[in-house]
Design an enzyme around this catalytic site. Sequence first.
Site, mmCIF file in Angstrom:
data_model
loop_
_atom_site.group_PDB
_atom_site.id
_atom_site.type_symbol
_atom_site.label_atom_id
_atom_site.label_comp_id
_atom_site.label_asym_id
_atom_site.label_seq_id
_atom_site.Cartn_x
_atom_site.Cartn_y
_atom_site.Cartn_z
ATOM 1 N N GLY A 176 -8.540 5.236 -6.404
ATOM 2 C CA GLY A 176 -7.722 5.723 -7.510
ATOM 3 C C GLY A 176 -6.356 5.092 -7.420
ATOM 4 O O GLY A 176 -6.197 3.983 -6.919
ATOM 5 N N CYS B 28 -2.858 1.277 -9.145
ATOM 6 C CA CYS B 28 -3.119 -0.173 -9.108
ATOM 7 C C CYS B 28 -4.576 -0.522 -9.420
ATOM 8 O O CYS B 28 -4.856 -1.179 -10.421
ATOM 9 C CB CYS B 28 -2.729 -0.726 -7.736
ATOM 10 S SG CYS B 28 -0.951 -0.708 -7.425
ATOM 11 N N GLY C 43 -16.161 7.272 0.579
ATOM 12 C CA GLY C 43 -15.454 8.482 0.179
ATOM 13 C C GLY C 43 -15.755 8.843 -1.254
ATOM 14 O O GLY C 43 -16.862 8.611 -1.745
ATOM 15 N N ARG D 298 -1.395 9.686 -9.596
ATOM 16 C CA ARG D 298 -1.891 8.909 -10.731
ATOM 17 C C ARG D 298 -3.315 8.438 -10.465
ATOM 18 O O ARG D 298 -3.612 7.867 -9.427
ATOM 19 C CB ARG D 298 -0.978 7.706 -10.996
ATOM 20 C CG ARG D 298 0.374 8.073 -11.575
ATOM 21 C CD ARG D 298 1.282 6.861 -11.704
ATOM 22 N NE ARG D 298 1.668 6.338 -10.395
ATOM 23 C CZ ARG D 298 2.445 5.262 -10.225
ATOM 24 N NH1 ARG D 298 2.880 4.592 -11.277
ATOM 25 N NH2 ARG D 298 2.759 4.857 -9.004
ATOM 26 N N ARG E 52 0.864 -1.188 0.000
ATOM 27 C CA ARG E 52 0.000 0.000 0.000
ATOM 28 C C ARG E 52 0.894 1.228 0.000
ATOM 29 O O ARG E 52 1.810 1.331 0.832
ATOM 30 C CB ARG E 52 -0.894 0.004 1.248
ATOM 31 C CG ARG E 52 -1.868 -1.154 1.329
ATOM 32 C CD ARG E 52 -2.474 -1.232 2.710
ATOM 33 N NE ARG E 52 -1.445 -1.510 3.733
ATOM 34 C CZ ARG E 52 -1.664 -1.454 5.044
ATOM 35 N NH1 ARG E 52 -2.856 -1.116 5.497
ATOM 36 N NH2 ARG E 52 -0.696 -1.723 5.890
ATOM 37 N N GLU E 53 0.630 2.127 -0.914
ATOM 38 C CA GLU E 53 1.438 3.346 -0.941
ATOM 39 C C GLU E 53 1.244 4.114 0.365
ATOM 40 O O GLU E 53 0.139 4.258 0.867
ATOM 41 C CB GLU E 53 1.043 4.210 -2.142
ATOM 42 C CG GLU E 53 1.415 3.562 -3.464
ATOM 43 C CD GLU E 53 1.336 4.530 -4.631
ATOM 44 O OE1 GLU E 53 1.743 5.691 -4.468
ATOM 45 O OE2 GLU E 53 0.868 4.111 -5.698
ATOM 46 N N PHE F 8 -11.147 -1.441 4.396
ATOM 47 C CA PHE F 8 -11.652 -1.016 3.085
ATOM 48 C C PHE F 8 -13.162 -0.762 3.116
ATOM 49 O O PHE F 8 -13.838 -0.876 2.102
ATOM 50 C CB PHE F 8 -11.291 -2.027 1.997
ATOM 51 C CG PHE F 8 -9.853 -1.954 1.579
ATOM 52 C CD1 PHE F 8 -9.468 -1.264 0.449
ATOM 53 C CD2 PHE F 8 -8.867 -2.563 2.336
ATOM 54 C CE1 PHE F 8 -8.137 -1.164 0.082
ATOM 55 C CE2 PHE F 8 -7.528 -2.484 1.975
ATOM 56 C CZ PHE F 8 -7.165 -1.775 0.846
#
Length: 471
Positions: free
Chosen positions: A276, A279, A272, A346, A153-154, A268
């Site tokens: 995005g 991935c 919201g 992105r 996860r970023e 999760f």
Amino acid sequence: MHITVVGSGYVGLVAGACFADMGHQVFLVDNDEQKLAALNAGVVPIHEKFLPELLQRHRGHRLSFSSDLQSAVEASSAVFIAVGTPPTEQGQADLSYVESVARSIPAAINSYKVIVEKSTVPVYTSEWIQKILRRNAAAPDSFDVASNPEFLREGTAVTDFLYPDRILVGADSERCASVLRDIYAPLTNGSYYKRSDAIPQPDKAHIPPPLIITSTKSAELIKHACNAFLAMKISFINAVASVCESVGANVQEVCQGIGTDSRIGPRFMNPGIGYGGSCFPKDLMAFRAVARECGYEFRLLDEVMRINEDQRHRFLRKVHNALWTLRGKRLGVLGLAFKGGTDDVRESPAISLVKTLLQEGCQITAYDPAANARAREILNSSVEFASDAYAAARNADALLILTEWEEFATLDLDRLQKELKYPIVIDGRNLFDPDTMSARGFTYYSVGRPAVTPDGLPLEAGISSKKASNS
């Protein structure tokens, strides 16, 4: 062990740094000389917690950067392919970069090598890599191809790599699986976690993590299926939030009731403005394309993507409901990255919403703790970029919260209220409690919860109250 990682993007850079921290000798290979020069100079190209420390710790020692793929492969037992797989116009994964690397490897095979897919790729990619290697004169017994998908996860990628829920290895021979077991042994035998300089352990970490061995095809499929399922959970709770808004229910109460079911879980389940990033959007399209090629029409994925797109339109309707007409309105925007903890813009729903608001004639002042620079490259001079959240809110007709950065949830609400021209907050990430916002004098819109106004006034009076006091 000596390891080559091909590709110094998000996945490759994190993997290379973490393999080095596990004790391996890592060659990080890229054909972008400018990027390599920056890395060798100590520049960290992405915003990722703990990554600067690892690069500083291992650069020039266990971690080296090079454009010489052949020398790196010759010196390594395993080669991890971590290049980009962007979507084509048809939604399929573009595997041309993977193929290019595969074509270059055979000339450097001087002993048994394990070629590992680390990029997110569709099923059958491992078979194609084998074909490419053999077509370019690699002896069948000189290599194996494995799949080792990342589940990073970023924003928490380093801890996700070093403290994973599981390590997934797709290998079709015991010889191949054995090499991957050795690579991950510092994690699976727990030795990494005993070190005094180990990256700090996150909450609820699996120590040691389980190592799951599957076939390469299963591993390839697992990665796409995981991302599709997580995206489905996000779209599902966003759809539930829409129903909540229609009937006057509170989606957070609904989430609590759903998430405590052990079969479902709370993760999760945060409504919201939609998912995005690099991935989920491309992986869902790629998974759908693979299913179609196999003769299955995966209509559930179509609906997941439709709901995600609709969520942005619903948020725009909230902005219209709060302000009526938008042309000439000044909006403060908090958050431009696709999620908190990263500078990645992105496929960011925040950027998409900002573009739409600009088209409707809004003037926007935006702030993101990490993504201002990357967003500026996309939005150019059409948006004014602020130095902090309060500057973004200053004299704005309304404040929009589009990314769930922790610092936004701890803002001084009294100061924020004074900065705004009108005390209107439209929260796309549900960072605040509606009752608190009402008590602090805000008209507050969120996702899946009833809108609230100052002192319990009707909505129209709540919007106009500060304007009247300023006139």
